[in-house]
Design a protein around this motif. Structure first.
Motif, PDB file in Angstrom:
ATOM      1  N   THR A  66      42.422  41.166  46.357  1.00  0.00           N
ATOM      2  CA  THR A  66      42.681  39.948  45.923  1.00  0.00           C
ATOM      3  C   THR A  66      41.751  39.599  44.426  1.00  0.00           C
ATOM      4  O   THR A  66      40.545  39.167  44.577  1.00  0.00           O
ATOM      5  CB  THR A  66      41.872  38.977  46.950  1.00  0.00           C
ATOM      6  N   ASP A  67      42.723  39.815  43.451  1.00  0.00           N
ATOM      7  CA  ASP A  67      41.799  39.601  42.028  1.00  0.00           C
ATOM      8  C   ASP A  67      41.907  38.092  41.957  1.00  0.00           C
ATOM      9  O   ASP A  67      42.787  37.204  42.359  1.00  0.00           O
ATOM     10  CB  ASP A  67      42.998  40.131  41.176  1.00  0.00           C
ATOM     11  N   GLY A  68      40.924  37.682  40.954  1.00  0.00           N
ATOM     12  CA  GLY A  68      40.683  36.145  40.657  1.00  0.00           C
ATOM     13  C   GLY A  68      39.983  35.139  41.722  1.00  0.00           C
ATOM     14  O   GLY A  68      40.217  34.138  41.729  1.00  0.00           O
ATOM     15  N   LEU A  69      39.094  35.932  42.472  1.00  0.00           N
ATOM     16  CA  LEU A  69      38.367  35.079  43.271  1.00  0.00           C
ATOM     17  C   LEU A  69      37.247  34.536  42.276  1.00  0.00           C
ATOM     18  O   LEU A  69      36.775  35.050  41.245  1.00  0.00           O
ATOM     19  CB  LEU A  69      37.709  36.091  44.199  1.00  0.00           C
ATOM     20  N   THR A  70      36.495  33.339  43.055  1.00  0.00           N
ATOM     21  CA  THR A  70      35.189  32.975  42.396  1.00  0.00           C
ATOM     22  C   THR A  70      34.050  33.941  42.825  1.00  0.00           C
ATOM     23  O   THR A  70      34.139  34.677  43.980  1.00  0.00           O
ATOM     24  CB  THR A  70      34.822  31.544  43.148  1.00  0.00           C
ATOM     25  N   GLN A  71      33.146  33.755  42.204  1.00  0.00           N
ATOM     26  CA  GLN A  71      31.846  34.511  42.613  1.00  0.00           C
ATOM     27  C   GLN A  71      31.352  34.328  43.915  1.00  0.00           C
ATOM     28  O   GLN A  71      30.952  35.424  44.761  1.00  0.00           O
ATOM     29  CB  GLN A  71      30.614  34.301  41.496  1.00  0.00           C
ATOM     30  N   GLY A  96      33.256  47.085  31.429  1.00  0.00           N
ATOM     31  CA  GLY A  96      34.784  46.681  31.227  1.00  0.00           C
ATOM     32  C   GLY A  96      35.446  46.822  32.307  1.00  0.00           C
ATOM     33  O   GLY A  96      36.834  47.073  32.198  1.00  0.00           O
ATOM     34  N   TYR A  97      34.997  46.687  33.745  1.00  0.00           N
ATOM     35  CA  TYR A  97      35.704  46.628  34.838  1.00  0.00           C
ATOM     36  C   TYR A  97      36.225  45.444  35.103  1.00  0.00           C
ATOM     37  O   TYR A  97      37.431  45.392  36.035  1.00  0.00           O
ATOM     38  CB  TYR A  97      34.710  47.067  36.023  1.00  0.00           C
ATOM     39  N   LEU A  98      35.547  44.182  34.394  1.00  0.00           N
ATOM     40  CA  LEU A  98      36.188  43.078  34.780  1.00  0.00           C
ATOM     41  C   LEU A  98      35.855  41.854  33.726  1.00  0.00           C
ATOM     42  O   LEU A  98      35.048  42.240  32.927  1.00  0.00           O
ATOM     43  CB  LEU A  98      35.695  42.557  36.285  1.00  0.00           C
ATOM     44  N   GLN A 109      35.041  26.238  37.476  1.00  0.00           N
ATOM     45  CA  GLN A 109      35.146  27.271  38.487  1.00  0.00           C
ATOM     46  C   GLN A 109      35.548  28.597  37.557  1.00  0.00           C
ATOM     47  O   GLN A 109      36.344  28.726  36.967  1.00  0.00           O
ATOM     48  CB  GLN A 109      36.107  27.104  39.425  1.00  0.00           C
ATOM     49  N   VAL A 110      34.404  29.667  37.643  1.00  0.00           N
ATOM     50  CA  VAL A 110      34.934  31.055  36.873  1.00  0.00           C
ATOM     51  C   VAL A 110      35.320  31.881  38.125  1.00  0.00           C
ATOM     52  O   VAL A 110      34.839  32.064  39.084  1.00  0.00           O
ATOM     53  CB  VAL A 110      33.697  31.525  36.513  1.00  0.00           C
ATOM     54  N   ARG A 111      36.373  32.253  37.495  1.00  0.00           N
ATOM     55  CA  ARG A 111      37.168  33.299  38.389  1.00  0.00           C
ATOM     56  C   ARG A 111      36.939  34.636  38.096  1.00  0.00           C
ATOM     57  O   ARG A 111      36.931  34.914  36.742  1.00  0.00           O
ATOM     58  CB  ARG A 111      38.840  33.116  38.365  1.00  0.00           C
ATOM     59  N   ILE A 112      37.018  35.875  38.778  1.00  0.00           N
ATOM     60  CA  ILE A 112      36.953  37.158  38.521  1.00  0.00           C
ATOM     61  C   ILE A 112      38.120  37.811  38.588  1.00  0.00           C
ATOM     62  O   ILE A 112      38.666  37.915  39.412  1.00  0.00           O
ATOM     63  CB  ILE A 112      35.617  37.883  39.303  1.00  0.00           C
ATOM     64  N   PHE A 113      38.499  38.438  37.283  1.00  0.00           N
ATOM     65  CA  PHE A 113      39.574  39.536  37.354  1.00  0.00           C
ATOM     66  C   PHE A 113      39.251  40.872  36.775  1.00  0.00           C
ATOM     67  O   PHE A 113      38.532  41.017  35.940  1.00  0.00           O
ATOM     68  CB  PHE A 113      40.630  38.782  36.367  1.00  0.00           C
ATOM     69  N   LEU A 114      40.018  41.691  37.414  1.00  0.00           N
ATOM     70  CA  LEU A 114      39.799  43.080  37.073  1.00  0.00           C
ATOM     71  C   LEU A 114      40.586  43.392  35.707  1.00  0.00           C
ATOM     72  O   LEU A 114      41.488  42.769  35.325  1.00  0.00           O
ATOM     73  CB  LEU A 114      40.651  43.972  38.163  1.00  0.00           C
ATOM     74  N   THR A 115      40.034  44.132  34.870  1.00  0.00           N
ATOM     75  CA  THR A 115      40.512  44.655  33.881  1.00  0.00           C
ATOM     76  C   THR A 115      41.441  45.706  33.814  1.00  0.00           C
ATOM     77  O   THR A 115      41.469  46.229  35.074  1.00  0.00           O
ATOM     78  CB  THR A 115      39.628  45.057  32.648  1.00  0.00           C
ATOM     79  N   PRO A 116      42.341  46.213  33.154  1.00  0.00           N
ATOM     80  CA  PRO A 116      43.042  47.312  33.408  1.00  0.00           C
ATOM     81  C   PRO A 116      42.098  48.706  33.561  1.00  0.00           C
ATOM     82  O   PRO A 116      42.590  49.397  34.726  1.00  0.00           O
ATOM     83  CB  PRO A 116      43.743  47.631  31.915  1.00  0.00           C
ATOM     84  N   GLY A 118      39.293  48.408  35.192  1.00  0.00           N
ATOM     85  CA  GLY A 118      38.897  48.166  36.614  1.00  0.00           C
ATOM     86  C   GLY A 118      39.789  48.509  37.592  1.00  0.00           C
ATOM     87  O   GLY A 118      39.603  49.080  38.968  1.00  0.00           O
ATOM     88  N   ALA A 119      41.178  48.235  37.361  1.00  0.00           N
ATOM     89  CA  ALA A 119      42.244  48.162  38.221  1.00  0.00           C
ATOM     90  C   ALA A 119      42.523  49.921  38.370  1.00  0.00           C
ATOM     91  O   ALA A 119      43.031  50.131  39.455  1.00  0.00           O
ATOM     92  CB  ALA A 119      43.424  47.560  37.826  1.00  0.00           C
ATOM     93  N   SER A 120      42.511  50.560  37.179  1.00  0.00           N
ATOM     94  CA  SER A 120      42.666  51.931  37.214  1.00  0.00           C
ATOM     95  C   SER A 120      41.911  52.837  38.099  1.00  0.00           C
ATOM     96  O   SER A 120      42.479  53.813  38.493  1.00  0.00           O
ATOM     97  CB  SER A 120      42.780  52.645  35.579  1.00  0.00           C
ATOM     98  N   LEU A 121      40.552  52.246  38.309  1.00  0.00           N
ATOM     99  CA  LEU A 121      39.629  52.863  39.252  1.00  0.00           C
ATOM    100  C   LEU A 121      40.358  53.097  40.500  1.00  0.00           C
ATOM    101  O   LEU A 121      39.795  54.197  41.514  1.00  0.00           O
ATOM    102  CB  LEU A 121      38.333  52.333  39.355  1.00  0.00           C
TER     103      LEU A 121
END
Length: 195
Positions: A66-71, A96-98, A109-116, A118-121
């Protein structure tokens, strides 16, 4: 006899043989705790191969789902205190993971998103967690695995009921999990029955 030929159910020299011999009547809590520690140590070694900190595993797992959650949401799902989450996210961002982003509809509200990166891990690390589960379950029958799963789930429900009856708050339990080092077992949410 080579290491691979040994029966996986026999205790290895220098391991926790005392669980079978010296302490056969030990409390279930200790068995579960040491099992979780074994899972954790095994996964930690595999994560180090990719220079990923063990503390980041849980957050990555959640964000892969679930990408895009709040802290706060991330803290709740990980079962750790928000300051712990903040610190981990800050480090993960520097690696560089998010990224943290404010959305146009809610600038507070700040949302947390994976970078490419972070997603590739996921493709690298999830197979490592599957390996840990495979190793842990080697030589155990399908029926015993199913019974263990049912038993652990029942124990979790019983303890959650006790916690609710005692009126403990979620904040108390999150802080307790964070302070005692509890973590999710490798692969538990990503691999269905693999855990």
């Amino acid at each position: 006899m080579s290491k691979s030929e040994k029966n996986p159910r026999e205790p290895m020299p220098g391991t926790l043989r005392h669980w079978r011999e010296a302490l056969p009547e030990e409390r279930m809590a200790h068995l579960v705790k040491d099992t979780a520690r074994g899972f954790s140590r095994s996964l930690q070694a595999r994560l180090r191969e990719h220079a990923v900190q063990y503390g980041h595993w849980t957050f990555l797992r959640i964000l892969w789902q679930t990408d895009g959650l709040t802290q706060r949401q991330l803290s709740e799902q990980a079962g750790v205190a928000e300051p712990t989450t903040f610190s981990a996210l800050k480090t993960m961002e520097s690696l560089g993971y998010l990224t943290r982003q404010k959305l146009p509809d809610n600038r507070k509200q700040v949302r947390i998103f994976l970078t490419p990166k972070g997603a590739s891990l996921r493709a690298l690390l999830v197979p490592k967690a599957v390996d840990v589960n495979r190793i842990a379950l080697a030589g155990i029958s399908t029926e015993d695995i199913a019974a263990t799963r049912r038993t652990l789930l029942a124990m979790i429900e019983n303890l959650a009921g006790d916690e609710a009856a005692a009126g403990r708050s979620d904040d108390d339990t999150s802080a307790s999990r964070a302070s005692n080092g509890s973590v999710n077992w490798p692969g538990d949410a990503l691999n269905g029955d693999a855990s």
